[in-house]
Design an enzyme around this catalytic site. Structure first.
Site, PDB file in Angstrom:
ATOM      1  CG  ASN A  82     -32.398  58.683  -9.263  1.00 39.99           C
ATOM      2  OD1 ASN A  82     -33.054  59.730  -9.421  1.00 39.99           O
ATOM      3  ND2 ASN A  82     -32.687  57.435  -9.481  1.00 39.99           N
ATOM      4  CG  HIS A 112     -15.716  70.674  10.275  1.00 42.72           C
ATOM      5  ND1 HIS A 112     -15.386  72.070   9.754  1.00 42.72           N
ATOM      6  CD2 HIS A 112     -16.913  70.187   9.443  1.00 42.72           C
ATOM      7  CE1 HIS A 112     -16.245  72.081   8.609  1.00 42.72           C
ATOM      8  NE2 HIS A 112     -17.157  70.994   8.369  1.00 42.72           N
ATOM      9  CB  THR A 162     -16.938  55.082   8.370  1.00 43.31           C
ATOM     10  OG1 THR A 162     -17.059  53.842   8.883  1.00 43.31           O
ATOM     11  CG2 THR A 162     -18.276  55.883   8.488  1.00 43.31           C
ATOM     12  CE  LYS A 163     -14.586  48.173   7.632  1.00 38.99           C
ATOM     13  NZ  LYS A 163     -14.367  47.257   8.601  1.00 38.99           N
ATOM     14  NE  ARG A 177     -22.835  44.239   9.777  1.00 38.70           N
ATOM     15  CZ  ARG A 177     -23.600  43.069   9.102  1.00 38.70           C
ATOM     16  NH1 ARG A 177     -23.114  42.460   8.300  1.00 38.70           N
ATOM     17  NH2 ARG A 177     -25.054  43.105   9.517  1.00 38.70           N
TER      18      ARG A 177
END
Length: 186
Positions: A82, A112, A162-163, A177
């Site tokens: 989109n 970074h 993030t995982k 989660r």
């Protein structure tokens, strides 16, 4: 000795001010800008297949696309993004068949260093993103480098992933989660 481009793709520290990388980014930014200005759907369809490294035959990306290089992005058949998708591809971004991205989804592979002295050196690195088949990423979600999502995953709007997660789950939140398991199709 590896080029800065090779280091970048491999996820090693690399220098983004390398002349070859600067030229590649400028080219990609110009193509993405041109893409967003085109009014004829077929012209956009042809150009996105030139921008991305690999695509299925039937894909659709709404205007407002932001990329680093484009050539490190591979999308499968019936991919849909989109408006205002951000796909920062210093490392590969691989997306399977029948995947959908809501508005303003960000797929961000560059990173970074945490150490301020290293960060101030200007060096950066990246980690790839892999998204399986039949995934749906809700609006304003962010997926960071190093994440792999299995098949049939739904990412809730506004989530920060993030995982990695396996198949058949709904994930949401910051950090994301599992909030629900999706029963396998019959």
């Amino acid at each position: 000795m590896k080029t800065e481009r090779e280091k970048m793709i491999n996820g090693d520290f690399y220098d983004p001010s390398d002349e070859e990388l600067i030229k590649a980014r400028i080219r990609a930014h110009k193509l993405a800008h041109t893409y967003s200005q085109l009014e004829v759907e077929q012209e956009r369809s042809n150009l996105i297949k030139e921008i991305f490294g690999a695509t299925g035959e039937k894909i659709h990306v709404e205007p407002g696309l932001r990329i680093d290089y484009g050539e490190n992005i591979s999308v499968g058949e019936r991919f849909y993004a989109n408006f205002d998708a951000v796909m920062l591809d210093v490392c590969p971004i691989t997306i399977g068949d029948n995947a959908m991205l809501g508005p303003r989804v960000s797929l961000v592979t560059p990173e970074h260093p945490l150490d301020p002295i290293e960060r101030n050196s200007g060096l950066e690195f990246g980690r790839p993103i892999k998204i399986g088949d039949n995934c749906w990423v809700g609006s304003d979600a962010t997926i960071i480098g190093g994440v792999t999502l299995g098949d049939n995953v739904v990412v809730g709007a506004g989530s920060v992933v993030t995982k990695s997660f396996g198949d058949n789950v709904v994930i949401a939140g910051n950090p994301a989660r599992v909030i629900k398991t999706i029963p396998e199709s019959k």
